[in-house]
Design a protein around this motif. Structure first.
Motif, short mmCIF file in Angstrom:
data_model
loop_
_atom_site.label_atom_id
_atom_site.label_comp_id
_atom_site.label_asym_id
_atom_site.label_seq_id
_atom_site.Cartn_x
_atom_site.Cartn_y
_atom_site.Cartn_z
N ARG A 228 0.83 -1.20 0.00
CA ARG A 228 0.00 0.00 0.00
C ARG A 228 0.87 1.26 0.00
NH1 ARG A 228 -5.09 1.48 4.00
NH2 ARG A 228 -5.40 3.62 3.22
N GLN A 229 1.91 1.27 0.81
CA GLN A 229 2.79 2.44 0.88
C GLN A 229 3.48 2.69 -0.45
OE1 GLN A 229 5.45 1.77 4.17
NE2 GLN A 229 3.80 1.71 5.69
N VAL A 230 3.96 1.61 -1.09
CA VAL A 230 4.64 1.77 -2.38
C VAL A 230 3.66 2.26 -3.44
CG1 VAL A 230 5.78 0.50 -4.25
CG2 VAL A 230 6.42 0.07 -1.87
N THR A 231 2.45 1.70 -3.45
CA THR A 231 1.45 2.12 -4.45
C THR A 231 1.07 3.58 -4.26
OG1 THR A 231 0.56 -0.13 -4.51
CG2 THR A 231 -0.83 1.62 -5.40
N GLU A 232 0.83 3.99 -3.03
CA GLU A 232 0.47 5.39 -2.77
C GLU A 232 1.62 6.33 -3.13
OE1 GLU A 232 -0.63 5.31 1.31
OE2 GLU A 232 -2.73 4.81 0.89
N TYR A 233 2.84 5.89 -2.87
CA TYR A 233 4.01 6.72 -3.21
C TYR A 233 4.13 6.91 -4.73
CZ TYR A 233 8.88 7.98 -3.98
OH TYR A 233 10.03 8.59 -4.41
N GLY A 242 -3.60 10.06 -14.53
CA GLY A 242 -4.74 10.24 -13.64
C GLY A 242 -5.62 9.01 -13.53
N LEU A 243 -5.83 8.30 -14.67
CA LEU A 243 -6.67 7.10 -14.65
C LEU A 243 -6.05 6.02 -13.77
CD1 LEU A 243 -9.10 5.52 -15.69
CD2 LEU A 243 -7.72 4.85 -17.68
N VAL A 244 -4.73 5.85 -13.89
CA VAL A 244 -4.04 4.84 -13.08
C VAL A 244 -4.13 5.21 -11.60
CG1 VAL A 244 -1.80 3.77 -12.58
CG2 VAL A 244 -2.48 4.20 -14.95
N ARG A 245 -3.95 6.50 -11.30
CA ARG A 245 -4.03 6.97 -9.91
C ARG A 245 -5.42 6.70 -9.33
NH1 ARG A 245 -3.01 11.83 -10.80
NH2 ARG A 245 -0.74 11.74 -10.49
N THR A 246 -6.45 7.02 -10.10
CA THR A 246 -7.82 6.82 -9.61
C THR A 246 -8.12 5.34 -9.38
OG1 THR A 246 -8.55 8.78 -10.82
CG2 THR A 246 -10.24 7.23 -10.12
N CYS A 251 -8.82 0.65 -5.75
CA CYS A 251 -8.44 -0.71 -5.35
C CYS A 251 -7.97 -0.76 -3.91
CB CYS A 251 -7.34 -1.24 -6.28
SG CYS A 251 -7.89 -1.61 -7.96
N ILE A 252 -7.19 0.24 -3.51
CA ILE A 252 -6.73 0.30 -2.12
C ILE A 252 -7.90 0.43 -1.17
CG2 ILE A 252 -5.47 1.73 -0.45
CD1 ILE A 252 -3.45 2.33 -2.66
N SER A 253 -8.87 1.25 -1.55
CA SER A 253 -10.05 1.45 -0.70
C SER A 253 -10.86 0.17 -0.56
CB SER A 253 -10.93 2.56 -1.29
OG SER A 253 -12.10 2.73 -0.53
#
Length: 265
Positions: A228-233, A242-246, A251-253
């Motif tokens: 989770r930390q690596v993905t958020e970073y 933006g699409l990948v970020r969203t 998915c994290i949620s």
């Protein structure tokens, strides 16, 4: 391999029966006595060795035989090890909810469920990796005891391998946890490719949630947190689309809502 010092000492003692084999019982008896006195641990050791051998035979089919047969044997041997270990941990069976709740906190119960889930599924090398590595790690301690009874210098290459394995224990446990996590999307892919039952992801999710709340093995929680930390970073960088970020944050949620609450140690 026998100890050279023992050979020198025994050469000065004449045989009592005239056969010249008087030293063999003295060498074999300590090992056999230890194995007979620790029958449960010996059985666990043998099932773990059998698990390792069958997993290697499946992963390296150059030795011949039916790969699917070795796949099932690996899981059956792991299930036998887990059931025996579970009996060690909880020898007195009780028919009540408290006993069942306590039972599902045991790692051995988790892997008994794991073997049942994958026993009749499409064979995947990834699904045997945790079984293989756990069997290899847990067999090390008893193997060292057996080697010490055989002689302080017996099978030094095996001793060196055990030492290297124990030095990498944390990394191996982290790799096992990562494999357990990535098996979840692999199970979903098997369903969509028609190679597995529709219920496999739901059953595996239950296994993964039990591993997440394990009292003795925190590595699933650690690896989930690190992912989770690596993905958020990575998603917080301006270069991330933006699409990948969203999609990543959604998915994290979802995964965070599905994650069970870990019990206090």
């Amino acid at each position: 391999m026998s100890d050279s010092s023992e050979n020198r000492q025994s050469s000065n003692i004449p045989p009592t029966d005239g056969s010249g084999d008087g030293q063999a019982p003295s060498q074999g008896s300590p090992l056999m006595a230890h194995l007979m006195q620790n029958k449960v641990e010996t059985t666990l050791w043998l099932t773990r060795i059998f698990t390792v051998v069958c997993a290697i035979m499946f992963m390296l089919p150059i030795f011949g035989g039916n790969p699917y047969s070795f796949y099932q044997r690996t899981l059956l041997a792991t299930a036998a090890t887990s059931a025996l270990r579970m009996h060690q941990r909880m020898p007195h069976v009780q028919l009540n909810m408290d006993f069942l709740r306590l039972l599902f906190t045991e790692d051995s119960c988790h892997y008994l469920m794991y073997c049942i889930i994958f026993l009749n599924s499409y064979p995947m090398t990834m699904s045997l990796i945790p079984c293989f590595l756990f069997a290899l790690l847990h067999a090390c301690s008893f193997t060292k005891t057996v080697l010490n009874l055989m002689g302080p210098t017996s099978l030094m290459f095996v001793r060196n391998m055990i030492t290297k394995l124990e030095a990498q224990q944390v990394n191996i446990l982290r790799f096992i946890a990562s494999t357990e996590i990535f098996l979840m999307p692999a199970a979903v892919i098997l369903v969509f490719t028609g190679k597995s039952s529709f219920f496999l992801p739901f059953l595996y999710y239950r296994f993964l949630s039990l591993r997440y709340t394990s009292r003795r093995n925190p590595y699933n929680r650690i690896i989930f947190s690190e992912f989770r930390q690596v993905t958020e970073y990575l998603c917080s960088k301006p270069q991330c689309p933006g699409l990948v970020r969203t999609l990543s944050f959604k998915c994290i949620s979802i995964i965070s809502r599905l994650a069970p609450v870990a019990q206090a140690q």
